[in-house]
Design a protein around this motif. Sequence first.
Motif, short mmCIF file in Angstrom:
data_model
loop_
_atom_site.label_atom_id
_atom_site.label_comp_id
_atom_site.label_asym_id
_atom_site.label_seq_id
_atom_site.Cartn_x
_atom_site.Cartn_y
_atom_site.Cartn_z
N LEU A 144 -54.61 0.33 -10.06
CA LEU A 144 -53.78 -0.37 -11.03
C LEU A 144 -54.34 -1.74 -11.39
O LEU A 144 -54.10 -2.23 -12.50
N SER A 145 -55.10 -2.34 -10.49
CA SER A 145 -55.62 -3.69 -10.73
C SER A 145 -56.52 -3.76 -11.96
O SER A 145 -56.67 -4.84 -12.54
N TRP A 146 -57.13 -2.63 -12.38
CA TRP A 146 -57.95 -2.66 -13.61
C TRP A 146 -57.31 -1.87 -14.75
O TRP A 146 -57.97 -1.56 -15.74
N MET A 147 -56.00 -1.56 -14.62
CA MET A 147 -55.34 -0.78 -15.65
C MET A 147 -54.35 -1.59 -16.49
O MET A 147 -53.72 -1.05 -17.40
N PHE A 148 -54.17 -2.85 -16.20
CA PHE A 148 -53.23 -3.67 -16.95
C PHE A 148 -53.81 -4.03 -18.31
O PHE A 148 -55.04 -4.12 -18.46
N PRO A 149 -52.95 -4.30 -19.31
CA PRO A 149 -51.50 -4.29 -19.21
C PRO A 149 -50.92 -2.88 -19.24
O PRO A 149 -51.36 -2.04 -20.02
N LEU A 150 -49.93 -2.64 -18.38
CA LEU A 150 -49.23 -1.36 -18.36
C LEU A 150 -48.17 -1.34 -19.44
O LEU A 150 -47.75 -2.38 -19.95
N GLY A 151 -47.70 -0.16 -19.75
CA GLY A 151 -46.58 -0.05 -20.67
C GLY A 151 -45.30 -0.53 -20.00
O GLY A 151 -45.25 -0.76 -18.80
N GLU A 152 -44.27 -0.66 -20.79
CA GLU A 152 -42.99 -1.16 -20.26
C GLU A 152 -42.46 -0.29 -19.13
O GLU A 152 -41.95 -0.80 -18.13
N GLU A 153 -42.57 1.03 -19.29
CA GLU A 153 -42.04 1.94 -18.26
C GLU A 153 -42.80 1.78 -16.95
O GLU A 153 -42.19 1.71 -15.87
N GLY A 154 -44.13 1.72 -17.03
CA GLY A 154 -44.93 1.57 -15.82
C GLY A 154 -44.68 0.24 -15.15
O GLY A 154 -44.56 0.17 -13.91
N ARG A 155 -44.59 -0.82 -15.94
CA ARG A 155 -44.36 -2.15 -15.37
C ARG A 155 -42.99 -2.23 -14.68
O ARG A 155 -42.84 -2.87 -13.63
N SER A 156 -41.99 -1.58 -15.27
CA SER A 156 -40.64 -1.62 -14.69
C SER A 156 -40.61 -1.01 -13.29
O SER A 156 -39.80 -1.41 -12.45
N LYS A 157 -41.49 -0.04 -13.03
CA LYS A 157 -41.54 0.58 -11.70
C LYS A 157 -42.07 -0.40 -10.65
O LYS A 157 -41.68 -0.35 -9.49
N LEU A 158 -42.96 -1.28 -11.07
CA LEU A 158 -43.54 -2.24 -10.15
C LEU A 158 -42.68 -3.48 -9.99
O LEU A 158 -42.86 -4.26 -9.04
N GLU A 159 -41.74 -3.69 -10.90
CA GLU A 159 -40.89 -4.88 -10.86
C GLU A 159 -39.63 -4.67 -10.03
O GLU A 159 -38.84 -5.60 -9.87
N THR A 160 -39.42 -3.48 -9.50
CA THR A 160 -38.25 -3.23 -8.67
C THR A 160 -38.39 -4.00 -7.35
O THR A 160 -39.50 -4.33 -6.92
N GLU A 161 -37.26 -4.26 -6.72
CA GLU A 161 -37.29 -5.02 -5.47
C GLU A 161 -38.10 -4.32 -4.39
O GLU A 161 -38.86 -4.96 -3.66
N SER A 162 -37.97 -3.00 -4.30
CA SER A 162 -38.70 -2.26 -3.27
C SER A 162 -40.21 -2.35 -3.49
O SER A 162 -40.98 -2.53 -2.54
N SER A 163 -40.63 -2.24 -4.76
CA SER A 163 -42.07 -2.33 -5.05
C SER A 163 -42.61 -3.73 -4.75
O SER A 163 -43.68 -3.88 -4.15
N LEU A 164 -41.86 -4.76 -5.15
CA LEU A 164 -42.31 -6.12 -4.92
C LEU A 164 -42.34 -6.45 -3.43
O LEU A 164 -43.26 -7.13 -2.96
N ARG A 165 -41.37 -5.97 -2.67
CA ARG A 165 -41.38 -6.20 -1.23
C ARG A 165 -42.61 -5.57 -0.58
O ARG A 165 -43.23 -6.15 0.32
N CYS A 166 -42.96 -4.39 -1.04
CA CYS A 166 -44.13 -3.71 -0.51
C CYS A 166 -45.41 -4.48 -0.86
O CYS A 166 -46.29 -4.64 -0.01
N ILE A 167 -45.51 -4.95 -2.09
CA ILE A 167 -46.69 -5.71 -2.52
C ILE A 167 -46.84 -6.98 -1.69
O ILE A 167 -47.94 -7.32 -1.23
N ILE A 168 -45.74 -7.69 -1.47
CA ILE A 168 -45.79 -8.92 -0.68
C ILE A 168 -46.13 -8.62 0.77
O ILE A 168 -46.89 -9.36 1.42
N TRP A 169 -45.61 -7.52 1.30
CA TRP A 169 -45.95 -7.15 2.69
C TRP A 169 -47.44 -6.90 2.82
O TRP A 169 -48.07 -7.35 3.77
#
Length: 444
Positions: A197-222
């Motif tokens: 994903l690091s070389w696939m941005f910008p993502l579409g709105e649907e794809g970005r919304s999946k990464l903006e969820t609390e569970s996704s962000l918590r995982c990224i920060i971990w």
Amino acid sequence: MILSWKNRRALNKKNSNHRFCEDLDAEINIPTHFRCPISLDLMKDPVTICTGITYDRENIERWIEAGNETCPSTKQVLNTFDQIPNHILRRMIQDWCVQNRSLGVERIPTPRIPVSPFEVSEICSRIARATQRGDGSRCVELVRKIKNWGNESERNKRCIIENGTGCVLSACFESFAGGGDSFQKHVNLLVEILSVLSWMFPLGEEGRSKLETESSLRCIIWLLRNGDLSARQASVLVLKEILHSGETGIIPNTLREIEGVVEALFYLIREPISPAATKASLMAIYCMISSTAKNKDKITSRFVEMGLVGVIVEAIVEAEKSVCEIALGVLDEICNTKKGREEACKNGLITAVLVKKLLRVSNWATELSASILWKLCEEESVRIEAIQVGAFKKLLVSLQVGCGEKMRRKVKELLKLLNVYNNGLDSCSCVDSSVDFKFLKRPS
């Protein structure tokens, strides 16, 4: 046609002086039909288009992507853009390279067939089905295949991006990142997804919304805090893109509830792992403290308490252009707060570093440096030090060579503040504000 093919070979050392004979130049007769009609270079991946003419794949693709719809040689309109690999000609070229190996010609490698939209769509469907089943092992295999495709060529990357892979991978990431700490069982999969994903941005709105969820962000920060070097780099690159492309103010508010994000970004700057990770960390911090979120002052205060001002000042000293600009942008935002300005004024290097960057890095860096100085010059000690390190002359030059209206106002105010302390310093008072500096060019 005769093409000069330089054969660089260092001969055995002679005598005790360790002198080498001069390199030899050899001329090799490259058959005309081995050369691409576009570049006239030896073809590495010959393909034949619908007009029957053979070109090197890279050159004909660049021709078509530029919007051309005709054959470069015959000028015929192309009924189809299909490219058929010319395996016979490619083998002939490889045999010719082997025959001339003694003259320094290297055998061209057998090219890989580019990935097709159908293959990308098929593997995306498989990932979606494996995600629904919760089959993490199968998802790892498929994601790594996509990663390998992308590593083969930029053309493959474009094909992967254009066929909806980002949305599928984001959904897969969200699915395996949910469920509390259970995502730790799928760390390998999650890291592989982030690295793609690091070389696939910008993502579409649907794809970005999946990464903006609390569970996704918590995982990224971990992963940002606990992962290995590759996991941390991939995590910060994706986090930066999420913050940069997300709706202003919303994502920082979400991140406020996640423990450790400030610390993770700070440590990536204090203990850098790569230039890309450092730039991404600075950009992520900039997005967090420059947003319209109500909590941005609290986030800024936390960064200041951890010592970000001193770390950034040290990083700016020898930073390359893009890192320097982003770092100055972060420092400028920090100095918008009272606590940030107080901490900056305590730093013994900051004034000298800011003056050094004036007219030296880029127009943007000059404006940011002047802006920070303008905010810090509320303190008399900063004004005196700025005069001592030559700020007056540099600011005067920047005003004369041209700058934006907003910066011009700040520079004029700075010059008025500094002029009070400038009268007694011969090195600066000798500069007449009427001198024409139009011959000077600011850095691009």
